[in-house]
Design an enzyme around this catalytic site. Structure first.
Site, mmCIF file in Angstrom:
data_model
loop_
_atom_site.group_PDB
_atom_site.id
_atom_site.type_symbol
_atom_site.label_atom_id
_atom_site.label_comp_id
_atom_site.label_asym_id
_atom_site.label_seq_id
_atom_site.Cartn_x
_atom_site.Cartn_y
_atom_site.Cartn_z
ATOM 1 N N GLU A 316 0.881 -1.176 0.000
ATOM 2 C CA GLU A 316 0.000 0.000 0.000
ATOM 3 C C GLU A 316 0.912 1.218 0.000
ATOM 4 O O GLU A 316 1.360 1.683 1.033
ATOM 5 C CB GLU A 316 -0.905 0.022 1.236
ATOM 6 C CG GLU A 316 -1.945 1.139 1.111
ATOM 7 C CD GLU A 316 -2.617 1.525 2.431
ATOM 8 O OE1 GLU A 316 -3.692 2.157 2.371
ATOM 9 O OE2 GLU A 316 -2.077 1.239 3.509
ATOM 10 N N HIS A 379 -11.204 0.227 -0.200
ATOM 11 C CA HIS A 379 -12.154 0.408 0.900
ATOM 12 C C HIS A 379 -11.903 1.688 1.690
ATOM 13 O O HIS A 379 -12.573 1.916 2.692
ATOM 14 C CB HIS A 379 -12.056 -0.800 1.838
ATOM 15 C CG HIS A 379 -10.694 -0.894 2.468
ATOM 16 N ND1 HIS A 379 -9.566 -1.294 1.767
ATOM 17 C CD2 HIS A 379 -10.257 -0.583 3.708
ATOM 18 C CE1 HIS A 379 -8.519 -1.227 2.556
ATOM 19 N NE2 HIS A 379 -8.894 -0.802 3.741
HETATM 20 C C1 GLC Z 1 -4.618 1.262 5.577
HETATM 21 C C2 GLC Z 1 -5.948 0.559 5.437
HETATM 22 C C3 GLC Z 1 -6.979 1.349 6.186
HETATM 23 C C4 GLC Z 1 -6.586 1.376 7.640
HETATM 24 C C5 GLC Z 1 -5.171 1.923 7.816
HETATM 25 C C6 GLC Z 1 -4.648 1.646 9.182
HETATM 26 O O1 GLC Z 1 -4.604 2.492 4.976
HETATM 27 O O2 GLC Z 1 -6.251 0.389 4.081
HETATM 28 O O3 GLC Z 1 -8.265 0.817 6.035
HETATM 29 O O4 GLC Z 1 -7.482 2.161 8.370
HETATM 30 O O5 GLC Z 1 -4.260 1.333 6.925
HETATM 31 O O6 GLC Z 1 -4.363 0.282 9.340
#
Ligand code: GLC
Length: 594
Positions: A316, A379
């Site tokens: 990510e 999401h």
């Molecule tokens: C990432 C996830 C998100 C979460 C965050 C903290 O961005 O995709 O949904 O709230 O990390 O873990």
């Protein structure tokens, strides 16, 4: 839209059908040929990944919350989409403050979602259908209910104290907690430091207060996560999506982040009422590369012996530019992610031809041949309609986005519900909000409930997501009566059919599978167009109209005529590639004739 039959026959012959892969412990097929083995190793390079938000996908036991058996029951649907892998957002035990991203045990399944036996069954059934299952790996933080943190906060001398980021406040006295150590902020609003009265120090949390950050300078934390990866790799998972990976390290000197100012020099105030910070001491610090190289090397040791195919590491990776994205792949000697998400393209959030052209070109020319992972939705963000739609042509615009997603070079990732054109449906009243960020940020930031509503399977009560009469954890959007899988499966003009066709083309037309990408008609500011070319294969041209008016584009640099592979409903087959006509937000894909 249509695919010529002749082409279907040719491509069917070209498609490699791999033997079902097996999890560790099961017998691998002994006769796998070298080319099949290589193909299995490279499965991810042109793969289509499907993100599942398990809580909202399919409820099998009538409690209003999706679960693992629900996912298993929908595998044939996923197979029919043509996807290669699913990524499950977290299903581990969790107090569910951040709906699973606050993990209290990394080696178990939250009873809300099922049992470990259900999980093993899901993997086995997915494998039978050639679908790999990727887990979400949250290494930046745990839940405050994780045993490590419960120990850590119990005393300053506890062996787990140094697993988290504890610091003294400023100006603390026997009667006052003083001020937090610096100005760092939580991405979910306000100070990132939480005072803990028992041991009289602050702990750092990049996300919710209930999500304390781990200390990645502690070698024991690294080892603990290698053990966790091994646990799931041995169960046969196809890889991991590493959550919030750029947040792993912070400046050891605890220097303040800078306040971001607008063009008049005034601090920008965010939805939480805080000054916007630049995160330069809290995000994307270089130490993360060392960790990811270590995790990749470790994961690779599980590959060939037990599992005929690479385990893939997805990141990510929201990053400021392509140069930073390039670094996430690591080097040949020290590889990191196979597929760090290219958020440069999918989150432009505006249909601006020049920006898209530049960013796609960047992915083609500035990643040293690495595979981009294109993604437009997840999401955490309002769905495509809310970020790219104009309110009038949203369906056509969603087709444009899907075309860029699947007809560009690289792997593609999309989010459950995009394939039927699900719309963002945020709560209308603060008291209905489930995502805590929407409570802190209301009304400017309504949180992420709007993109997490249950999957719309049919026009039955509760949209086929849950049993009729059950109160689902988030409400079913009213659109379910028309926007649903059952209705779209039988409609040749549906979004679902558009997705299936694009995925099929991506994985069966050689130029779209492996071809390099070159922009066409580069002076147009209304139409984005490109060609895909592979040696010895017919080129493919793609054109998408970014405007609400009809447009014409000249694609003759790629050839003079083409056979249509796909076009928007009501689109026309061009007599010549010199004059390709596109309806408002129209799409044309054609295979160039020799
Ligand atoms: C990432 C996830 C998100 C979460 C965050 C903290 O961005 O995709 O949904 O709230 O990390 O873990």
């Amino acid at each position: 839209m249509r695919i010529p039959r002749s082409l279907v026959a040719i491509v069917a012959a070209l498609v490699f059908t791999a033997a079902p892969f097996v999890a560790q412990g099961q017998a691998a097929t002994s006769h796998t040929s070298t080319s099949a083995a290589t193909s299995e190793q490279n499965w991810w390079k042109n793969a289509v990944f499907y993100e599942i938000y398990p809580r909202s996908f399919q409820d099998s036991n009538g409690d209003g919350i999706g679960d693992l058996n629900g996912i298993t029951s929908r595998l044939d649907y996923l197979k029919s989409l043509g996807i290669n892998a699913i990524w499950l957002t977290p299903i581990y035990p969790s107090p569910q403050v951040d709906f699973g991203y606050d993990i209290s045990d990394y080696e178990a399944i939250d009873p809300q979602y099922g049992t470990m036996a259900d999980f093993d069954h899901l993997i086995a059934e997915a494998n039978k259908r050639h679908i790999r299952v990727l887990m979400d790996m949250v290494m930046n933080h745990t839940s405050d209910q994780h045993q490590w943190f419960i120990q850590s906060r119990s005393s300053r001398n506890n062996p787990y104290r140094d697993w988290y980021m504890w610091h003294d406040g400023k100006g603390e006295t026997a009667t006052s907690k003083g001020e937090p150590p610096n100005n760092w902020q939580s991405l979910f609003g306000h100070s990132a430091w939480q005072w803990d009265p028992k041991t009289r120090q602050y702990y750092y949390h990049r996300f919710y207060i209930q999500q304390p950050d781990l200390n990645w300078n502690n070698p024991k934390v690294r080892q603990a996560f290698k053990d966790i990866l091994a646990f799931w790799l041995k169960r046969g998972v196809g890889g991991f999506r590493f959550d919030a990976i750029t947040a792993l390290f912070e400046d050891p000197q605890l220097r303040n982040d800078d306040v971001v100012k607008d063009k008049n020099g005034k601090p920008i105030i965010n939805a939480f009422g805080d000054s916007q910070l630049d995160s330069k001491f809290t995000d994307n610090l270089p130490e993360v590369h060392d960790v990811m190289a270590e995790m990749r090397a470790f994961t690779n040791t599980f590959d060939s012996n037990h599992f005929p195919g690479s385990r893939v590491l997805i990141g990510e990776t929201y990053l400021p530019n392509i140069a930073e994205l390039r670094k996430q792949y690591g080097s040949a000697a020290n590889p990191e992610f196979q597929l760090p998400m290219d958020t440069q393209i999918g989150f432009i959030n505006k249909l601006d031809v020049a920006t898209f052209r530049n960013r796609i070109d960047d992915a083609e020319t500035k990643l040293d041949g690495q595979v981009p992972l294109i993604v437009f939705d997840n999401h955490d963000n309002p769905r495509i309609d809310a970020r790219y739609g104009d309110g009038v042509h949203n369906t056509a615009i969603e087709r444009v986005i899907a075309t860029i997603l699947f007809a560009s070079r690289g792997a593609s990732l999309f989010y459950n519900g995009d394939e039927i054109g699900m719309k963002t449906t945020p709560p209308t009243r603060k008291q209905d909000v489930k995502d805590p960020v929407g409570i802190t940020g209301w009304p400017k930031n309504k949180g992420r409930d709007g993109e997490r509503t249950p999957m719309q399977w049919s026009d039955a009560p509760n949209a086929g997501f849950s049993s009729p009469g059950v109160k689902t954890w988030l409400p079913i959007p009213p659109s379910y009566t028309t926007v649903n899988v059952a209705a779209e499966e039988h409609n040749k003009n549906s979004m679902l059919d558009w997705y299936k066709t694009l995925i099929h083309l991506k994985q069966s037309v050689p130029a779209l599978e492996i071809g390099k990408e070159t922009m066409l008609a580069t002076s147009s500011n209304t139409v984005l167009s490109w060609q895909r070319t592979a040696p010895g294969e017919p080129a493919v041209v793609v054109a998408v109209n970014f405007t609400a008016s009809p447009q014409k584009v000249d694609l003759s640099a790629a050839g003079s005529k083409a056979e249509t592979l796909l076009k928007s409903p009501e689109g026309v087959d061009p007599a010549s590639l010199q004059h390709v006509e596109l309806k408002p937000f129209g799409v044309y894909i054609g295979q160039v004739k020799p």
